[in-house]
Write a protein that holds these residues in place. Structure first.
Motif, mmCIF file in Angstrom:
data_model
loop_
_atom_site.group_PDB
_atom_site.id
_atom_site.type_symbol
_atom_site.label_atom_id
_atom_site.label_comp_id
_atom_site.label_asym_id
_atom_site.label_seq_id
_atom_site.Cartn_x
_atom_site.Cartn_y
_atom_site.Cartn_z
ATOM 1 N N VAL A 48 0.099 8.169 -7.629
ATOM 2 C CA VAL A 48 1.482 7.731 -7.618
ATOM 3 C C VAL A 48 1.613 7.242 -9.097
ATOM 4 C CG1 VAL A 48 2.225 5.289 -7.107
ATOM 5 C CG2 VAL A 48 0.740 6.520 -5.421
ATOM 6 N N THR A 88 8.806 5.754 0.121
ATOM 7 C CA THR A 88 8.633 7.278 0.775
ATOM 8 C C THR A 88 7.394 7.270 1.408
ATOM 9 O OG1 THR A 88 7.873 7.982 -1.264
ATOM 10 C CG2 THR A 88 10.163 8.234 -0.787
ATOM 11 N N THR A 93 5.104 9.818 1.200
ATOM 12 C CA THR A 93 3.933 10.030 0.101
ATOM 13 C C THR A 93 3.576 9.021 -0.753
ATOM 14 O OG1 THR A 93 5.629 10.814 -1.598
ATOM 15 C CG2 THR A 93 4.411 12.415 -0.198
ATOM 16 N N TRP A 94 4.593 7.971 -0.851
ATOM 17 C CA TRP A 94 4.121 6.621 -1.729
ATOM 18 C C TRP A 94 3.301 6.028 -0.581
ATOM 19 C CZ3 TRP A 94 4.967 1.479 -0.963
ATOM 20 C CH2 TRP A 94 4.711 0.553 -2.076
ATOM 21 N N ASN A 95 3.952 5.695 0.456
ATOM 22 C CA ASN A 95 3.186 4.797 1.643
ATOM 23 C C ASN A 95 1.724 5.479 1.748
ATOM 24 O OD1 ASN A 95 5.066 2.959 1.991
ATOM 25 N ND2 ASN A 95 6.045 4.174 3.262
ATOM 26 N N ASN A 103 -0.343 7.523 0.033
ATOM 27 C CA ASN A 103 -1.304 7.208 -1.178
ATOM 28 C C ASN A 103 -1.854 5.901 -1.153
ATOM 29 O OD1 ASN A 103 -1.719 9.847 -2.936
ATOM 30 N ND2 ASN A 103 0.163 9.961 -2.014
ATOM 31 N N TRP A 104 -0.706 4.881 -1.040
ATOM 32 C CA TRP A 104 -1.261 3.568 -1.222
ATOM 33 C C TRP A 104 -2.001 3.152 -0.072
ATOM 34 C CZ3 TRP A 104 -1.399 -0.076 -4.742
ATOM 35 C CH2 TRP A 104 -0.612 0.263 -5.934
ATOM 36 N N LYS A 107 4.778 9.611 -9.691
ATOM 37 C CA LYS A 107 5.925 8.370 -9.861
ATOM 38 C C LYS A 107 7.129 8.597 -8.624
ATOM 39 C CE LYS A 107 5.922 6.798 -14.484
ATOM 40 N NZ LYS A 107 4.630 7.504 -14.832
ATOM 41 N N PRO A 108 6.376 8.752 -7.288
ATOM 42 C CA PRO A 108 7.432 8.986 -6.050
ATOM 43 C C PRO A 108 8.144 7.648 -5.794
ATOM 44 C CG PRO A 108 5.270 8.355 -5.378
ATOM 45 C CD PRO A 108 5.038 8.711 -6.733
ATOM 46 N N ARG A 109 9.443 7.813 -5.421
ATOM 47 C CA ARG A 109 10.009 6.773 -4.965
ATOM 48 C C ARG A 109 9.615 5.656 -3.998
ATOM 49 N NH1 ARG A 109 14.512 6.198 -1.547
ATOM 50 N NH2 ARG A 109 14.173 8.108 -0.798
ATOM 51 N N LYS A 110 9.444 4.434 -4.446
ATOM 52 C CA LYS A 110 8.982 3.294 -3.475
ATOM 53 C C LYS A 110 9.173 3.489 -2.040
ATOM 54 C CE LYS A 110 7.716 -1.542 -3.695
ATOM 55 N NZ LYS A 110 7.693 -2.710 -4.492
#
Length: 206
Positions: A153, A162, A164-166, A168-169, A157-160
């Motif tokens: 992340v 999205t 992939t962001w969700n 990975n978090w 820096k994927p868009r918050k």
């Protein structure tokens, strides 16, 4: 590995990582499944090698026992080099930043020998560390289960919000949660059983 715009090094390195993990899985999963099938919950604290000596030393030839022990030693030596690579890299990076020149080969070898000697001294001086293996494993677990997700992340820096962001978090938080549960569980077990602290005295000769 040399890296250029036409032939970036991450492509063959990624292929090598996938092949290496496939080989590791093919080696360790059958061993774990076969070991549990053979010994169940009677596995000694030091693993299948100890079980081999404990249960089969009278009906297995010394040659087989010796070869098995040699393979375990080779495995430990090679995996030590892999898992210690971040430490080696930090030592070499510190030298490069201070001296502003590449780290010579003799010094790189010296760093490795020094770190290995320190680990050997710790293993001999603190034989009770095996009882803390669960706690130490829980502390180190985020390196495998959580940090790569957070690093991805931070780097990509994927868009918050999205997918992939969700993902990975979520995986990173899950890895940290598993690590926390593992640490708490092992600490609880240590509180119940107690910890025998004896320096330079392995449990086998106590």
């Amino acid at each position: 590995m040399p890296s250029t715009l036409k032939h970036p090094s991450h492509v063959p390195m990624w292929k090598g990582v996938k092949v290496a993990y496939a080989i590791v899985a093919l080696c360790f999963y059958p061993l774990a499944i076969g070991g549990f099938w053979a010994y169940g919950n009677q596995i000694p604290p030091n693993g299948i090698l100890s079980a081999l000596y404990k249960f089969h030393s009278h009906d297995v030839s010394r040659l087989v026992l010796g070869i098995t022990t040699l393979l375990v030693i080779i495995n430990c030596l090679t995996t030590f080099q892999i898992y210690a690579m971040p430490v080696y890299d930090n030592m070499e990076a510190g030298y490069v930043h201070r001296k502003n020149r590449p780290c010579p080969r003799w010094l790189r070898s010296g760093f490795r020998a020094f770190f290995g000697a320190v680990n050997f001294l710790i293993a001999v001086a603190l034989p009770f560390l095996s009882e803390l293996a669960g706690v130490l494993g829980g502390i180190a677990l985020p390196v495998t289960l959580a940090y790569p997700c957070f690093m991805w992340v931070a780097i990509k820096k994927p868009r918050k919000g999205t997918a992939t962001w969700n993902v990975n978090w979520a995986l990173g938080i899950l890895g940290m949660s598993i690590s926390f549960v593992l640490i708490v569980g092992n600490l609880w077990g240590l509180v119940e059983k107690g910890l025998r602290v004896k320096f330079f005295k392995p449990a086998d000769v106590q």
